[in-house]
Design an enzyme around this catalytic site. Structure first.
Site, PDB file in Angstrom:
ATOM      1  CD  GLU A 281      -2.994  -1.133   0.326  1.00  0.00           C
ATOM      2  OE1 GLU A 281      -3.188  -0.066  -0.290  1.00  0.00           O
ATOM      3  OE2 GLU A 281      -3.689  -2.148   0.161  1.00  0.00           O
ATOM      4  CB  CYS A 315      -1.781   7.154   1.081  1.00  0.00           C
ATOM      5  SG  CYS A 315      -3.037   6.179   1.899  1.00  0.00           S
TER       6      CYS A 315
END
Ligand code: NAD
Length: 507
Positions: A281, A315
């Site tokens: 990720e 993010c």
């Protein structure tokens, strides 16, 4: 004010966390500061090593605690423990694993205030956001407590009728989990919960900036009865050395990493040696498209959420506001007003809506990106002077940013809104995808067909339509292109920790 908590803990681990903060900030709960290996809280095995791992409060730069600084030999001990515990943990019933996760969900929810206080102290976000992180992080425990019993297989007659195929799902094995500092609880539960549900044992390496939340959470797991060795925690100031030792150990079968694309790339290479299963990720560069037919008030509200959640240090933060030139002035003015209204201060002050950034280095990096965008011709609509040596950055709004500026090509990771104009839908989609990243994209419009085109055109793993937030434990979170491999959350997150075994027998 500086104080030391002295609360005793059932597991008997060190609990002398020094706490600092203003009078408005509550005392922090006792937090273990040792390594958790094979169910024991212990010191490092390294001899003659003088390094230490100090955890700072980003609002004040004061040292909150000093935690044990693991060395490579401790990493081997943690792998020994995860490996020794694996066979028996993998054989526990799915129901038993699910019930342990459910107990962890209940206890974490009961202790929301303790966890929120620790998250705010070491990471900086306002308490309200830390509470939201606890709710979000706890949802992974609840979701995977339910998914633990749903790791199904298949059965089929071979097409030629000669044999029968059965597939079963088995845990991949001892796993290394590496987490970032921006969501110190939720990034840990998003990995630990599916790993445990699948029957894997784990070694968790939290970010050096925010180890306390992870340690407190792992103490909670031992409290609800997780057997020794199933979850082990290594806090370290030497992530490269410690992680290399683990990845070189053939007993580790899986790496799940959340962090920057740069480090993810290094770890993918290192994982090739052991042919590890990997989940990555990584970083994002989210476009946030506002079409001329958008509900402008809703778009501005969504923009504030997508930009300022976690102080922009996410993010999935909107990194590039790509706005129809016809409404750019109106959108920019309304967004500037809302950004200007934020109350900047220490996260533990209830009035604060925007805390400090994680540290002075990251703040200075963001301020330099803003300076360079302005030099390239962007118009600063909101940009207060930056105080030297502080981690605080007041919200910034830049309009008419040039697509070639360095701020367009990298994650800003700060409360900085960069606005780019477009003149046609094609141009909007082209600008949106003009990046190596592909985590999330957002689009605002009242035209359903346009939204549908946005959903299919955006090159990313997740799309928010007329909303600025997509994170949900029941949804597959993850990216394409340089934003990563695999998914976390939903039923897909469980599959990341399972192997398929196919068994064949004649009919
Ligand atoms: P980072 O990559 O610097 O660090 C992440 C983790 O990797 C930390 O635990 C760190 O100690 C460890 N690490 C650093 N160097 C290492 C090395 N050489 N070997 C092994 N481990 C190493 O990232 P960060 O600054 O902590 O977090 C911010 C980044 O994380 C941003 O790019 C953000 O987009 C990304 N992120 C992604 C997601 C997602 O789900 N896609 C979620 C949160 C954060």
């Amino acid at each position: 004010m500086s104080s030391t908590t002295t609360e005793a803990t059932e597991s008997g681990h060190r609990s002398d966390t020094a706490v600092s903060g203003s009078a408005a900030c509550r005392l922090l709960p006792a937090v273990p500061t040792a390594l958790l290996i094979a169910g024991e809280w212990r010191e490092t095995r390294a001899r003659g090593v003088t390094s230490s791992l100090e955890v700072e409060n980003p609002a004040t730069s004061e040292v909150l605690a000093t935690v044990v600084d693991a060395a490579p030999d401790d990493a081997t001990d943690a792998v020994d423990a995860a490996s020794a515990a694996f066979t028996s943990w993998a054989r526990t019933s799915p129901r038993q694993r699910g019930e342990l996760l459910r107990a962890a969900f209940e206890l974490l929810t009961d202790r929301t205030e303790d966890f929120a206080a620790i998250i705010t102290a070491e990471m900086g976000k306002p308490l309200a956001e830390s509470r939201a992180e606890v709710r979000y992080g706890a949802e992974f425990l609840r979701w995977y407590s339910e998914e633990a019993v749903r790791a199904t297989g298949t059965a089929r007659t071979a097409p030629d009728g000669s044999s029968f195929h059965v597939t079963m799902r088995q845990p991949v094995g001892p796993s290394l989990l590496i987490t970032p500092w921006n969501f110190p609880l939720a990034m840990a539960t998003r990995k630990i919960a599916p790993a445990l549900a699948a029957g894997c044992t784990v070694v968790l390496k939290p970010a050096e900036e925010t180890p306390l939340t992870a340690l407190l959470f792992c103490a909670l797991l031992t409290e609800v009865g997780l057997p020794p060795g199933v979850v082990n925690v290594l806090t370290t100031s030497r992530p490269g050395q410690v992680v290399s030792r683990i990845l070189d150990d053939p007993r580790i079968r899986k790496l799940s990493f959340t962090g920057s694309t740069q480090v993810g790339r290094v770890l993918l290479e290192a994982s090739a040696k052991g042919i590890l299963r990997t989940s990555m990720e990584l970083g994002g560069n989210a476009p946030f498209l506002v079409f001329h037919d958008a509900d402008l008030a809703a778009a501005v509200d969504g923009a504030v959420i997508a930009k300022l959640r976690n102080g922009g240090q996410s993010c999935v933060a909107a990194n590039r506001f790509i706005v129809d030139r016809r409404i750019m002035g109106e959108f920019s003015a309304a967004l500037t007003e809302k950004m200007h209204a934020q109350v900047v201060g220490p996260g533990c002050d209830p009035a604060t809506t925007l805390g400090p950034m994680i540290n002075v280095r990251q703040r200075d990096r963001a301020a330099a990106l803003v300076d360079s965008a302005i030099s390239d011709g962007a118009e600063p609509l909101l940009f207060d002077p930056v105080e030297p040596g502080s981690a605080f950055l007041s919200p910034v709004v830049l309009s008419d940013v040039k697509p070639g500026s360095s701020i367009a090509g990298q994650e800003i990771f700060a409360p900085v809104a960069a606005i780019y104009p477009f003149d046609s839908e094609e141009e909007a989609f082209r600008l949106a995808s003009d990046t190596d990243a592909g985590l999330v994209g957002f689009a605002y419009s009242t035209d359903a067909a346009r939204l549908s085109r946005a959903a299919t055109s955006l090159e990313c793993g997740m799309v928010g339509l007329n909303r600025g937030l997509v994170s949900d434990a029941s949804a597959p979170f993850g990216g394409v292109k340089h934003s990563g491999l695999g998914r976390e959350g939903s039923e897909a997150g469980l599959q990341e920790y399972l192997e398929t075994k196919y068994v064949s027998y004649p009919i």
